[in-house]
Design a protein around this motif. Structure first.
Motif, PDB file in Angstrom:
ATOM      1  N   UNK A  18       0.857  -1.194   0.000  1.00 34.17           N
ATOM      2  CA  UNK A  18       0.000   0.000   0.000  1.00 34.17           C
ATOM      3  C   UNK A  18       0.893   1.245   0.000  1.00 34.17           C
ATOM      4  N   UNK A  19       1.894   1.240   0.874  1.00 33.57           N
ATOM      5  CA  UNK A  19       2.777   2.401   0.985  1.00 33.57           C
ATOM      6  C   UNK A  19       3.545   2.637  -0.317  1.00 33.57           C
ATOM      7  N   UNK A  20       3.980   1.547  -0.938  1.00 37.81           N
ATOM      8  CA  UNK A  20       4.699   1.696  -2.224  1.00 37.81           C
ATOM      9  C   UNK A  20       3.821   2.379  -3.264  1.00 37.81           C
ATOM     10  N   UNK A  21       2.556   1.962  -3.283  1.00 41.02           N
ATOM     11  CA  UNK A  21       1.652   2.537  -4.293  1.00 41.02           C
ATOM     12  C   UNK A  21       1.421   4.023  -4.030  1.00 41.02           C
ATOM     13  N   UNK A  22       1.244   4.366  -2.764  1.00 40.71           N
ATOM     14  CA  UNK A  22       1.023   5.784  -2.440  1.00 40.71           C
ATOM     15  C   UNK A  22       2.296   6.578  -2.742  1.00 40.71           C
ATOM     16  N   UNK A  23       3.433   6.001  -2.333  1.00 43.40           N
ATOM     17  CA  UNK A  23       4.708   6.721  -2.483  1.00 43.40           C
ATOM     18  C   UNK A  23       5.068   6.947  -3.949  1.00 43.40           C
ATOM     19  N   UNK A  24       4.569   6.070  -4.821  1.00 50.44           N
ATOM     20  CA  UNK A  24       4.871   6.241  -6.243  1.00 50.44           C
ATOM     21  C   UNK A  24       4.243   7.526  -6.779  1.00 50.44           C
TER      22      UNK A  24
END
Ligand SMILES: Nc1nc2c(ncn2[C@@H]2O[C@H](COP(=O)(O)OP(=O)(O)OP(=O)(O)O)[C@@H](O)[C@H]2O)c(=O)[nH]1
Ligand SMILES: C[S@@+](CC[C@H](N)C(=O)[O-])C[C@H]1O[C@@H](n2cnc3c(N)ncnc32)[C@H](O)[C@@H]1O
Ligand code: SF4
Ligand code: SF4
Length: 374
Positions: free
Chosen positions: A248-254
């Motif tokens: 989830x964090x990776x997707x937001x951070x992208x």
């Protein structure tokens, strides 16, 4: 409180009722630690086991159908009984109370309970952190009255912004627009800081992660993504439907650069992250992939007065006979102390070590989230 002052529930006699505690303040009974040295600071109170939604991860329609046996009204703790317990818990060090359910706003005259809870002061003379988790369906109608009664803040569960996805998640065809109106009403009433909780199920609503982040960024609302948990015994949980918080964090951070924030308090459920450009914060609640039992300070009181020491417990400690018998406040406090001091629950950590149980090791079924409160 030292353990020698603690009386097991079974040994509580029919002593005379002591003078009632003062309405607004409670005397301290000392720090209470469980067997893993965790203090008792949070109490989550379920005020109803009923709900107008049928989220598949919580109250699947096939199980919670028209024949499902909910608790009869006579079994529910009254507002006076809940408040009496809340005072006793506050004396034991509880400073945060969350009302939950089921859907708490379905409980008739809930404002009256909130008024009573808002009058409690901790031994240090402070009001409790008094909050409520709701699906938001009745918030537009009730926000102002809740605030006027003394509720400080709300957390609203919202699993997506796309109307079709949201209707599928709640499984009663409830439109997302009404929850968004409820959120606006909560904001207008001053029920903040508002948190929004989104349970993420892989393959069901994961595509809503970024729209949710975009929507609440910069609004002051704290959006938290919750890993789909194996709570209860009816939701057909499967590990392959859990989207780990790291993803989830990776997707937001992208899309939006983020950085970790310090926890605001020990025992917090969420790991906090800030948008680097000052757009506010988000959180992830990772009970499946990063269990946080080591500093879990939460006790749960069911609608009928059973005290549960873990969200995944199979049995509770029944406080209702004490409330409805002759036990005085000191005896009930002692019983609660004894129960907490015997606590060694750490289900999520154990699950991470040995894999999820469909049935607990004793063969008993875990209680349902809608009964114990989330
Ligand atoms: N496994 C586990 N999950 C929990 C626990 N407490 C809360 N949760 C989960 O975390 C979600 C968010 O909890 P909230 O009801 O918002 O409570 P909170 O995070 O303590 O609230 P704040 O004080 O507002 O940060 C709940 O819906 C549960 O799904 C816990 O003790 N164990
Ligand atoms: C049981 S609900 C009760 C309060 C209210 N009806 C609501 O939905 O906000 C409390 C929280 O538990 C969460 N929840 C329920 N089942 C869950 C599951 N299997 N995994 C993770 N969170 C869950 C919900 O999303 C909600 O945020
Ligand atoms: S998560 Fe809340 S709204 Fe959804 S079914 Fe459970 S109690 Fe109802
Ligand atoms: S699984 Fe149980 S012990 Fe662990 S954090 Fe959740 S409620 Fe606390």
């Amino acid at each position: 409180m030292s353990s020698k002052h603690i009386v097991p529930v079974s040994q509580i006699g029919r002593a005379q009722r002591a003078a009632p505690l003062p309405t607004h303040a409670v005397p301290a009974t000392g720090v209470l630690l469980d067997r893993l040295a965790r203090p008792l600071t949070d109490l989550r109170i379920s005020v109803t086991d009923r709900c107008n939604f049928r989220c598949s991860y919580c109250m699947p329609k096939e199980v919670f159908d028209k024949d499902y046996q909910y608790l009869p009204h006579s079994a529910l703790l009254s507002f006076e009984e809940i408040t009496r317990l809340a005072r006793i818990f506050a004396a034991h060090g509880v400073h945060k109370i969350r009302l939950t359910g089921g859907e708490p706003l379905l409980r008739k005259n809930l404002e009256l309970l909130i008024e009573q809870l808002a009058a409690i002061r901790t031994p240090e003379g402070k009001p409790l952190d008094l909050t409520l988790t709701t699906n938001g369906s009745l918030l537009a109608r009730k926000a102002e009255a809740l605030k006027a009664a003394g509720l400080q803040r709300v957390t609203v569960s919202l699993d997506g912004l796309d109307d079709a996805v949201f209707r599928r998640m709640n499984d009663v065809d409830f439109p997302v627009a009404e929850v968004l109106t409820g959120l606006d009403a909560a904001h207008a009433a001053g029920l903040g800081p508002i948190k929004v909780n989104m349970v993420v199920k892989r393959g069901t609503n994961e595509q809503e992660i970024l729209p949710m982040a975009r929507r609440f960024r910069g609004t002051g609302v704290v959006l938290r993504f919750i890993e789909y948990m194996d709570v209860g015994a009816t939701n057909g949980w499967r590990m392959d439907e859990v989207l780990p918080s790291a993803e989830v964090l990776q997707r937001v951070a992208a899309e939006f650069p983020i950085e970790p924030l310090e926890a605001t308090a020990p025992g917090e459920t969420a790991q906090r992250w800030a948008y680097r450009d000052g757009g506010g914060e988000i959180g992830v609640i990772s009970s499946v992939t990063q269990a946080f039992c080591h500093d879990c300070t939460r006790a749960r009181l069911s609608t009928e007065g059973k005290l549960y020491l873990c969200l995944f417990a199979t049995a509770g400690h029944d406080l209702r006979p004490l409330l409805r018998g002759d036990a005085d406040d000191a005896q009930i406090a002692s019983a609660i102390g004894h129960i907490w001091q015997g606590r060694a629950d750490r289900y999520s950590e154990l699950r991470a070590l040995r894999g999820p149980d469909t049935e607990a090791s004793s063969g008993a079924r875990r209680v349902e989230m809608s009964y114990i409160g989330g």
